[in-house]
Design an enzyme around this catalytic site. Structure first.
Site, PDB file in Angstrom:
ATOM      1  CB  CYS A 141      -0.941  -0.012   1.210  1.00 23.99           C
ATOM      2  SG  CYS A 141      -2.001   1.442   1.287  1.00 23.99           S
ATOM      3  CB  CYS A 144      -0.587   2.508   4.019  1.00 22.73           C
ATOM      4  SG  CYS A 144      -2.063   1.800   3.298  1.00 22.73           S
ATOM      5  CG  ASP A 145       3.181   1.232   4.500  1.00 23.72           C
ATOM      6  OD1 ASP A 145       2.746   1.747   5.549  1.00 23.72           O
ATOM      7  OD2 ASP A 145       2.983   0.042   4.196  1.00 23.72           O
TER       8      ASP A 145
END
Ligand code: NDP
Length: 323
Positions: A141, A144-145
């Protein structure tokens, strides 16, 4: 196989942000929700380290810790959270009908409403070096990261819309993004292809696959292989993003509920209603586009509200019939 007759007003299947948010709202509406957590209580966020994009946590929050908090919040209002896996369903097509759900291949439950929040699972390549470094620089992701790799060099695998979108997202944050596509073309839409090709710091490599992710505790590099020539090349990277698709967790619902050709549950318009009265779907199991914890939580709230309204209409039509 025992056939208990436990009757549940609102059964929630799955325990990610969608399921817990549905539980919080359903419990507060006195629907006495029962949740079955599935095999991975807490869902995909339990495999994430830091969650930095969920509003309300200015310093970020540890994924597993956030899920524990969500569980506590759902339980505070009376949600009955149970370990267990829904293994079979028999949905009623009638409005006001009773839905049957089997838990752990052994116990059948009856539910007036069911909220499906079983999520989706990111696909990985399956290489041992990739599996070893999940959480140590290998992620599925970018949204997300990606931020953890600000101004660093990263790579992404995949040639679909997700990979193209995530590559351009990463290119905004990172110094360089090497994009590995196993075919000699991108599967992504023309518009997304154009974006990838015109982004200067994306190094697009066709016919290229991951041979090995390098690094012991964290990602330090990548050995790539050209699947036409067999030629190998090593690059230095600190993050590897796998964007080769997701698989919605809908196996047990096949033949019972409408799904799109890729297995995502189809919901009606802006609601969480499915084609089965009294069965609602929230979170990634019905969303292949946004797939964020906050959007999943939003649809979890919607599912509980939809379930509550459905029960009111069922009760009022029962009253009219009785009169
Ligand atoms: P897709 O299935 O569309 O694409 C997967 C990509 O990963 C393909 O390029 C595929 O290669 C590649 N791939 C699969 N397995 C491997 C492997 N083992 N090794 C290397 N590469 C591999 O998945 P997406 O997640 O990209 O998209 C899913 C759906 O969601 C699509 O319908 C997409 O259009 C949609 N979507 C829409 C968005 C939007 O409209 N904004 C954003 C994101 C997704 P190959 O082509 O060779 O099979």
């Amino acid at each position: 196989m025992s056939d208990t007759k436990e009757k549940i007003k609102c059964l929630i299947i799955g325990s990610g942000p969608a399921g817990y948010t549905a539980a919080i709202y359903a419990a507060r509406a006195d629907l006495k929700p029962v949740m079955y957590t599935g095999l991975e209580p807490g869902g995909q966020l339990t495999t994430t380290t830091e969650v930095d994009n969920f509003p309300g946590y200015p310093e970020g929050v540890d994924g597993p810790a956030m899920m524990v908090d969500l569980q506590k919040q759902a339980e505070r209002f009376g949600t009955d959270v149970r370990m267990g896996m829904a293994t079979e369903v028999q949905f009623s097509k009638e409005k006001g009908g009773i839905h049957k759900v089997c838990i752990d291949n052994s116990t059948w439950l009856e539910a007036e409403t069911v909220i499906i929040s079983t999520g989706a699972t990111a696909k990985y390549l399956g290489l041992p070096s990739e599996q070893k470094l999940r959480g140590g620089g290998v992620s599925a992701c970018a949204v997300c990261d990606g931020f953890f790799y600000k101004n660093q060099e990263v790579a992404i695998v995949g040639g679909g819309d997700t990979a193209a979108e995530e590559a351009t997202y990463l290119a905004n944050i990172c110094k360089k993004v090497t994009m590995l596509v196993r075919k000699d073309e991108l599967r992504a839409s023309k518009a997304m292809q154009h974006r990838v090709m015109t982004t200067k710091n994306i190094d697009l490599r066709f016919n290229t696959e991951v041979d090995e992710v390098l690094g012991d505790q964290v990602v330090e590099g990548l050995r790539m292989v050209n699947n036409q020539t067999g030629g190998k090349e090593e690059i230095k990277i600190t993050g590897l993003f796998i964007a080769i698709g997701h698989k919605p967790n809908t196996e047990i619902f096949k033949g019972q509920i409408d799904m799109d050709p890729t297995g995502y549950i189809v919901t009606k318009g802006k609601s969480t209603k499915t084609n089965i009265p009294g069965v609602f779907a929230s979170g990634d199991v019905q969303d292949k586009e946004y797939r964020q914890a906050i959007t999943a939580a939003g649809t979890g709230c919607m599912a509980a509200l939809d379930a509550e309204r459905y029960l009111v209409t069922v009760e009022s039509s029962e009253k009219v019939t009785a009169e």
